[in-house]
Scaffold this active site. Structure first.
Site, PDB file in Angstrom:
ATOM      1  N   ASP A   1     -68.055 -32.951   7.748  1.00 22.79           N
ATOM      2  CA  ASP A   1     -69.083 -31.940   8.034  1.00 22.79           C
ATOM      3  C   ASP A   1     -70.252 -31.992   7.060  1.00 22.79           C
ATOM      4  OD1 ASP A   1     -67.653 -30.953  10.132  1.00 22.79           O
ATOM      5  OD2 ASP A   1     -66.977 -29.132   9.116  1.00 22.79           O
TER       6      ASP A   1
ATOM      7  N   LYS B   1     -73.293 -23.422   8.936  1.00 24.70           N
ATOM      8  CA  LYS B   1     -73.331 -23.806  10.359  1.00 24.70           C
ATOM      9  C   LYS B   1     -72.370 -22.939  11.153  1.00 24.70           C
ATOM     10  CE  LYS B   1     -69.100 -25.835  10.576  1.00 24.70           C
ATOM     11  NZ  LYS B   1     -67.962 -25.329  11.357  1.00 24.70           N
TER      12      LYS B   1
HETATM   13  P1  ATP Z   1     -64.994 -26.259   7.524  1.00 18.23           P
HETATM   14  O1  ATP Z   1     -65.695 -25.321   8.464  1.00 18.23           O
HETATM   15  O2  ATP Z   1     -65.819 -27.468   7.117  1.00 18.23           O
HETATM   16  O3  ATP Z   1     -63.627 -26.630   7.945  1.00 18.23           O
HETATM   17  P2  ATP Z   1     -64.618 -23.990   5.836  1.00 18.23           P
HETATM   18  O4  ATP Z   1     -65.928 -23.317   5.960  1.00 18.23           O
HETATM   19  O5  ATP Z   1     -63.504 -23.403   6.626  1.00 18.23           O
HETATM   20  O6  ATP Z   1     -64.795 -25.522   6.146  1.00 18.23           O
HETATM   21  P3  ATP Z   1     -65.018 -24.272   3.021  1.00 18.23           P
HETATM   22  O7  ATP Z   1     -65.693 -23.026   2.579  1.00 18.23           O
HETATM   23  O8  ATP Z   1     -65.842 -25.481   3.168  1.00 18.23           O
HETATM   24  O9  ATP Z   1     -64.198 -23.995   4.352  1.00 18.23           O
HETATM   25  O10 ATP Z   1     -63.827 -24.508   1.992  1.00 18.23           O
HETATM   26  C1  ATP Z   1     -62.672 -25.248   2.303  1.00 18.23           C
HETATM   27  C2  ATP Z   1     -61.902 -25.490   1.013  1.00 18.23           C
HETATM   28  O11 ATP Z   1     -62.646 -26.413   0.211  1.00 18.23           O
HETATM   29  C3  ATP Z   1     -61.728 -24.217   0.174  1.00 18.23           C
HETATM   30  O12 ATP Z   1     -60.411 -23.779   0.278  1.00 18.23           O
HETATM   31  C4  ATP Z   1     -62.098 -24.622  -1.241  1.00 18.23           C
HETATM   32  O13 ATP Z   1     -61.024 -24.492  -2.125  1.00 18.23           O
HETATM   33  C5  ATP Z   1     -62.518 -26.097  -1.176  1.00 18.23           C
HETATM   34  N1  ATP Z   1     -63.840 -26.326  -1.813  1.00 18.23           N
HETATM   35  C6  ATP Z   1     -64.169 -27.332  -2.613  1.00 18.23           C
HETATM   36  N2  ATP Z   1     -65.445 -27.253  -3.007  1.00 18.23           N
HETATM   37  C7  ATP Z   1     -65.962 -26.161  -2.440  1.00 18.23           C
HETATM   38  C8  ATP Z   1     -67.242 -25.558  -2.459  1.00 18.23           C
HETATM   39  N3  ATP Z   1     -68.246 -26.054  -3.186  1.00 18.23           N
HETATM   40  N4  ATP Z   1     -67.420 -24.443  -1.736  1.00 18.23           N
HETATM   41  C9  ATP Z   1     -66.395 -23.949  -0.984  1.00 18.23           C
HETATM   42  N5  ATP Z   1     -65.168 -24.468  -0.954  1.00 18.23           N
HETATM   43  C10 ATP Z   1     -64.937 -25.580  -1.659  1.00 18.23           C
END
Ligand code: ATP
Length: 322
Positions: free
Chosen positions: A160, A13
């Site tokens: 989310d 997203k």
């Molecule tokens: P958001 O936009 O929802 O705040 P994001 O895109 O910045 O999230 P994500 O890629 O969702 O960040 O990852 C956030 C943290 O979640 C990472 O630092 C990771 O260690 C942990 N995590 C746990 N499971 C997963 C997964 N399946 N994929 C990615 N990260 C994961």
């Protein structure tokens, strides 16, 4: 036929609007956000196994926990608990009235995640994997949860995690988990994604926001009528002009190099440019697919990001591919 494995594809997203209110007593911030699912996907496979496990490959795999902390495995556990509550007729997200025999969920699952969504990139990749795991296990176990029931379980896993089930364009309120599909024109929008050489922690970006607002009265967040009108009209110019993100300033404070990325895209003719969610991924709005390719080439050549991709949106939420 007895199904032993299911693969689900799930989109990333971007937030076309992210308005953040004052911190609430529970520590969360009230949000009004416009989620938009774009054609950048993770694939999540679940297979029947003796015990739960998770393996991650692809983009940023080394940063993702391969244990019970993985959001996909947390979703598997949340679905099992919801099924157990439903079987027992106990109150919970599925409600006491939905009592039926729990058809599956015993034993373990081996989860394999092929990542393309950048980790900690502001594109909710972890939440997407959680949503995909829910859809995959619902199918694998023949659990028969409705989309609404799956959304309720996703809401338990993370703020989310419900949106990637729905996909499209949707307004999120509360912590982002109270979703309503948005009325949008049936046109595709064309985006360029600039992936950063680095990561941002979502809680750190919210802390930086609170610090920047320390001595200010912060209003309750409101949906942008101008943005919604641009989406209904399919108007690229007005959409580009009305994109907004309250987390952009704190993200830029923590990751100043992103200013150059945003400037380079605008100089190359992007109709709008914004940090996605809590960053550090930046996204750019193009007029059409050819313009998106031109922008991607320009951003790549400017050396202001690790890599670029083009994407279209909106795309549907998580779906079973095999
Ligand atoms: P958001 O936009 O929802 O705040 P994001 O895109 O910045 O999230 P994500 O890629 O969702 O960040 O990852 C956030 C943290 O979640 C990472 O630092 C990771 O260690 C942990 N995590 C746990 N499971 C997963 C997964 N399946 N994929 C990615 N990260 C994961």
């Amino acid at each position: 036929m007895f199904v032993t494995s299911v693969t689900v594809r799930v989109p990333a997203k971007i937030n076309l609007q992210l308005a953040v209110g004052p911190p609430r007593p529970d520590g969360y911030h009230g949000l009004v956000t416009v989620f938009h699912a774009v054609s950048l996907f993770d694939d999540v496979t679940v297979a029947i196994a003796e015990a739960d496990s998770v393996t991650v490959t692809g983009e940023g795999a080394g940063l993702v926990p391969e244990n019970g902390d993985n959001l996909a495995l947390r979703a598997v556990r949340a679905l099992r608990q919801a099924m157990a509550r439903r079987a027992a007729g106990a109150p919970g997200p599925l409600g006491a009235s939905a009592a039926v025999d729990a058809p599956g969920g015993a034993g373990g699952v081996a989860v394999t995640i092929a990542k393309r969504i950048p980790v900690a990139g502001g594109m909710a990749g972890g939440s997407a994997d959680a949503a995909a795991a829910l859809v995959a296990c619902n199918e694998l176990w023949g659990a028969g949860l409705s989309p609404q029931e799956l959304c309720a379980v996703a809401g338990e896993v993370g703020s989310d995690a419900a949106f990637p089930l729905l996909g499209g364009t949707a307004v999120g309120r509360g912590r982002g988990e109270q979703l309503a599909p948005a009325l949008v024109s049936p046109v595709d929008f064309h985006w360029v994604l600039a992936f950063a050489d680095g990561h941002l922690s979502t809680p750190a970006v919210f802390r930086a926001l609170d610090k920047q607002r320390a001595r200010r009265e912060v209003p309750e967040p409101e949906l942008s009528n101008e943005l919604m009108a641009a989406l209904r009209a399919g108007d690229v110019e007005n959409l580009g002009a009305t994109l907004s993100n309250d987390l952009q300033e704190p993200a830029l404070t923590l990751f100043p190099a992103l200013r150059k990325t945003l400037d380079a895209g605008l100089e190359a003719g992007a109709r709008g440019a914004l940090v996605s969610g809590s960053g550090p991924t930046c996204y750019f709005l193009a007029r059409d697919p050819a313009h998106a390719t031109d922008l991607a080439v320009a951003l790549s050549g400017a050396g202001v990001c690790r890599s670029v991709a083009t994407a279209a949106g909106p795309v549907p939420g998580a779906w079973v591919v095999s």
